[in-house]
Design an enzyme around this catalytic site. Structure first.
Site, PDB file in Angstrom:
ATOM      1  N   LEU A 141       0.839  -1.190   0.000  1.00 23.87           N
ATOM      2  CA  LEU A 141       0.000   0.000   0.000  1.00 23.87           C
ATOM      3  C   LEU A 141       0.880   1.248   0.000  1.00 23.87           C
ATOM      4  CD1 LEU A 141      -2.704  -1.085   2.584  1.00 23.87           C
ATOM      5  CD2 LEU A 141      -2.976  -0.939   0.124  1.00 23.87           C
ATOM      6  N   ASP A 187      -8.803   6.791   9.328  1.00 24.15           N
ATOM      7  CA  ASP A 187      -8.111   6.844   8.041  1.00 24.15           C
ATOM      8  C   ASP A 187      -7.620   5.444   7.698  1.00 24.15           C
ATOM      9  OD1 ASP A 187      -8.426   9.633   7.773  1.00 24.15           O
ATOM     10  OD2 ASP A 187      -6.717   9.953   9.123  1.00 24.15           O
ATOM     11  N   LEU A 188      -8.182   4.844   6.686  1.00 26.43           N
ATOM     12  CA  LEU A 188      -7.931   3.443   6.348  1.00 26.43           C
ATOM     13  C   LEU A 188      -6.439   3.163   6.155  1.00 26.43           C
ATOM     14  CD1 LEU A 188      -9.142   0.658   5.676  1.00 26.43           C
ATOM     15  CD2 LEU A 188      -9.280   1.402   3.285  1.00 26.43           C
ATOM     16  N   ASP A 189      -5.928   2.223   6.950  1.00 25.15           N
ATOM     17  CA  ASP A 189      -4.532   1.766   6.867  1.00 25.15           C
ATOM     18  C   ASP A 189      -3.516   2.898   7.025  1.00 25.15           C
ATOM     19  OD1 ASP A 189      -5.200  -0.910   6.521  1.00 25.15           O
ATOM     20  OD2 ASP A 189      -5.381  -0.712   4.358  1.00 25.15           O
ATOM     21  N   GLU A 190      -3.893   3.970   7.717  1.00 24.77           N
ATOM     22  CA  GLU A 190      -2.979   5.094   7.900  1.00 24.77           C
ATOM     23  C   GLU A 190      -2.809   5.450   9.374  1.00 24.77           C
ATOM     24  OE1 GLU A 190      -3.837   8.450   5.446  1.00 24.77           O
ATOM     25  OE2 GLU A 190      -4.035   7.267   3.622  1.00 24.77           O
TER      26      GLU A 190
END
Length: 289
Positions: free
Chosen positions: A202, A232-235
């Site tokens: 990612l 915040d998706l995957d952050e």
């Protein structure tokens, strides 16, 4: 790093603006309450007005000490330095829930380490949106709950999961390749207490079959990132990352196997550090002692 877990061992984690006297105040306080410091780590982003982080592990010489009283007494120091702090008994086992879908590599890594005594937690339950891993989980003597999730039932499913987590007094959650995006309501119910793992392609290879896309590009590194979950998706704040070198001889399936191996190790490290109170979250970053 070998941390003590006897009944008199306590962990203190502190973050505040760097200023003179913090270490002196903490050590003087612990001396006054007959505590012996056995481990002390600190870090400053900038001694001139930066952020200061500290982790202290100490032994109480009085075996009949009252942790609630110690916490209450420390409040004055916390206020004087405007600290964000917490004090934890090392002997108190945290309760960890695992969420999983169909892939079992991260789940089984955690269960094996738990059974081997390498991660000192209680695992009251495993929740999955698929029934596939029920038999494997129950073979460890751990209750398995199948909560199906669809677009129409997502909110109801999350509420059911939250209820079960509260019933079991869960301290934190590990998403061991749980292939569902959690809602803001769910994440907000367990802030800084949900750990996720994903491949480190990612954002280069977003979407389905990232390893096929990686193969087409001839990647030379396979990686994984363990992080706390935020809206915040995957952050969210990164806890651990790991990589493994690969080359042109790797097939798509061999890349996938390498990726699973890196994911298992990175997630296990992150979980261990969380259990041992080694992590301080500051903004969207972590300090890991």
């Amino acid at each position: 790093m070998n941390y003590n877990t006897n009944n008199t061992s306590v962990r203190l984690l502190i973050s505040c603006h760097d200023q003179p006297g913090i270490v002196s105040a903490v050590s003087t306080f612990l001396h006054q309450y007959k505590a012996n410091i056995v481990q002390s780590d600190q870090y400053s982003t900038d001694p001139s007005g930066g952020m200061f982080f500290m982790r202290v592990e100490f032994e109480m010489l009085d075996p009949d000490f009252d942790i609630t009283m110690i916490r209450t007494a420390f409040t004055e120091i916390g206020l004087s330095f405007e600290m964000d702090w917490r004090m934890e008994l090392a002997s108190r086992k945290k309760k960890m829930a695992i969420f999983v879908s169909k892939e079992d590599h991260c789940l089984l890594e955690l269960l094996w380490r738990w059974r081997a005594g390498e991660i000192d937690v209680d695992i009251p339950l495993v929740i999955s949106n698929h029934p596939d891993l029920k038999e494997q989980v129950e073979s460890y003597g751990i209750p398995f709950f199948h909560i199906p999730v669809s677009k129409a039932t997502k909110q109801q499913a999350e509420q059911e999961a939250i209820q079960k987590l509260h019933e079991h007094n869960i301290d934190f959650i590990v998403l061991a390749r749980y292939m569902q995006i959690l809602s803001s309501d769910f994440v907000g119910t367990f802030p800084k207490r949900i750990i996720n793992i994903h491949h480190s392609f990612l954002p280069a290879f977003i979407g389905a079959n990232p390893y096929a896309k990686a193969f087409e590009r001839g990647v030379k590194l396979i990686g994984a990132t363990a992080h706390y979950v935020t809206d915040d998706l995957d952050e969210g704040p990164i806890i651990e990352q790991d990589v493994l070198r690969v080359n042109h001889r790797y097939t798509t399936e061999q890349l996938r196997v390498a990726g699973r191996n890196v994911e298992r190790i990175a997630l296990a490290k992150a979980v261990t550090w969380h259990i041992n109170d080694q992590i301080i979250v500051h903004g969207n970053k972590t300090v890991v002692f």
